[in-house]
Design an enzyme around this catalytic site. Sequence first.
Site, mmCIF file in Angstrom:
data_model
loop_
_atom_site.group_PDB
_atom_site.id
_atom_site.type_symbol
_atom_site.label_atom_id
_atom_site.label_comp_id
_atom_site.label_asym_id
_atom_site.label_seq_id
_atom_site.Cartn_x
_atom_site.Cartn_y
_atom_site.Cartn_z
ATOM 1 N N SER A 167 0.798 -1.233 0.000
ATOM 2 C CA SER A 167 0.000 0.000 0.000
ATOM 3 C C SER A 167 0.824 1.274 0.000
ATOM 4 O O SER A 167 0.364 2.303 -0.472
ATOM 5 C CB SER A 167 -0.947 -0.001 1.200
ATOM 6 O OG SER A 167 -0.216 -0.118 2.403
ATOM 7 N N HIS B 98 -5.123 -3.508 -2.467
ATOM 8 C CA HIS B 98 -4.716 -2.560 -3.513
ATOM 9 C C HIS B 98 -4.492 -3.245 -4.865
ATOM 10 O O HIS B 98 -3.926 -2.637 -5.775
ATOM 11 C CB HIS B 98 -3.460 -1.809 -3.072
ATOM 12 C CG HIS B 98 -3.695 -1.023 -1.829
ATOM 13 N ND1 HIS B 98 -4.215 0.256 -1.836
ATOM 14 C CD2 HIS B 98 -3.568 -1.372 -0.521
ATOM 15 C CE1 HIS B 98 -4.362 0.678 -0.587
ATOM 16 N NE2 HIS B 98 -3.982 -0.296 0.231
ATOM 17 N N LYS C 287 -11.295 0.422 -1.543
ATOM 18 C CA LYS C 287 -10.204 1.030 -2.320
ATOM 19 C C LYS C 287 -10.661 1.208 -3.776
ATOM 20 O O LYS C 287 -11.104 2.273 -4.148
ATOM 21 C CB LYS C 287 -8.923 0.189 -2.234
ATOM 22 C CG LYS C 287 -8.546 -0.222 -0.820
ATOM 23 C CD LYS C 287 -7.938 0.899 -0.020
ATOM 24 C CE LYS C 287 -7.363 0.439 1.290
ATOM 25 N NZ LYS C 287 -8.133 0.777 2.473
HETATM 26 C C1 LIG Z 1 -3.328 -3.789 2.435
HETATM 27 C C2 LIG Z 1 -4.547 -3.388 3.210
HETATM 28 N N1 LIG Z 1 -5.292 -4.343 3.802
HETATM 29 C C3 LIG Z 1 -6.398 -4.033 4.501
HETATM 30 C C4 LIG Z 1 -6.802 -2.733 4.650
HETATM 31 C C5 LIG Z 1 -8.021 -2.445 5.478
HETATM 32 O O1 LIG Z 1 -9.107 -2.216 4.653
HETATM 33 P P1 LIG Z 1 -10.405 -1.431 5.193
HETATM 34 O O2 LIG Z 1 -10.121 0.026 5.015
HETATM 35 O O3 LIG Z 1 -11.505 -1.927 4.338
HETATM 36 O O4 LIG Z 1 -10.561 -1.795 6.620
HETATM 37 C C6 LIG Z 1 -6.079 -1.711 4.059
HETATM 38 C C7 LIG Z 1 -6.531 -0.307 4.212
HETATM 39 O O5 LIG Z 1 -5.808 0.644 4.219
HETATM 40 C C8 LIG Z 1 -4.913 -2.035 3.316
HETATM 41 O O6 LIG Z 1 -4.177 -1.083 2.747
#
Ligand SMILES: Cc1ncc(COP(=O)(O)O)c(C=O)c1O
Length: 405
Positions: free
Chosen positions: A192, A220, A251
């Site tokens: 990310s 992502h 996202k």
């Molecule tokens: C790689 C990754 N996994 C999980 C999440 C968590 O997702 P959510 O915002 O739907 O809780 C994020 C959010 O920033 C993320 O970047």
Amino acid sequence: MNDSVAWRHITPKVEAINHRIRELEWEPARRNNFVAYTPEVGTPYVHLDGERFLMMSGYGYVGLNGDPRVLEAAKAAVDTYGTGTPGVRALAGTVPLHEELEGEIAKFFGREGALVFSSGYAANVGTIGALVGAGDTIFLDKLDHASIVDGAQLSGAKLTRFRHNDPKHLDSRLAAADKSGTLLVIVDSVYSMDGDIAPLPELREVCDRHGALLMVDEAHALGTIGATGRGIEEHFNYEVKADIKVGTLSKAVPSNGGYLCGSEAFLQYLKRLARPFLFSAALNPAAVGAALETIRILDREPWRVTHAQTESARFRSIVQEAGFDTGLSQTAVVPLIVGSDENAWDFATASRKAGVIGLPVMTPAVEKGRARLRIAITAAHSKDDVDAGAEAFITAARQLRLIGG
Ligand SMILES: Cc1ncc(COP(=O)(O)O)c(C=O)c1O
């Protein structure tokens, strides 16, 4: 601050954080976090205090936030089901739309079934906790997302880290591991803060050799990699598969919620053991309706993925040419790495003055000395937006002498 005895260990920590905020944000024009921009829905622009800015650090990779079809679907869901859900999924909370969304996600990814959580965070924590516990071992890439780390720590399994995107190091970690329990390897498909891609075929080979499960977080990757945005397996031409596939609806998909794909039998197991699924209210109807329509549109409009891929590659080459360090970026996530936290903060402030929002990411989210603006190019950005954004970042960075020229 409260100076009572009970708060004595907490007060200094609160003061330290507040001191740091004052150091960075000594005037309102230097605020770069928690700024309440009003989006110009359907465009990549936002408004603040009567001014209009080009947002270059948001999600919405496939440019569907504010799309009339998605808005209509969210409204129709509210009209039919109301604004809330009457409970957790296992009790009164499940409505037909949840099952429709799960069916659509499974179909989109070519999997037997899917389960929707209230967030991507909850999907990771819930899945990991249901898979492993005491006596098992988890192997995490050093740059895995916080929700994976938290899930791993909460699970009670032994936690081992391996060097970023380094299957050889994972191999040596697995070779040294106690094999009496489950071995679970978890990676982000696309990282990310760096925008690079996990080496899935090599990781698969190492996992298979050691009898380990491989879980990928596609947060992502959905909508950004693979010819039609189906993520890391498509990116590697379906040469190999992950055992467990988790993602988010916040996202590329302009909604909320998380998902997991798996067999019906495994989903039944998770429905009874994944605690954030079991003990948290069902995803609200507007979010479900928006997510369902987005997945359907994405299936029909792969040009959105191609556009974001083409424009992010073009953006990367423009800023690299100007002297920016974009790290390992290969995707729509393009970091502009500028060194110290102060540099990133000054850079974000100067970029906003130039009409463009690039948001700073600093320690501890990234390594010390590698602070950056985390840029995300989406299908909502036109070629002109990308050119204008790149030019503003280059001008701001030159003024601050963060790059030459
Ligand atoms: C790689 C990754 N996994 C999980 C999440 C968590 O997702 P959510 O915002 O739907 O809780 C994020 C959010 O920033 C993320 O970047």
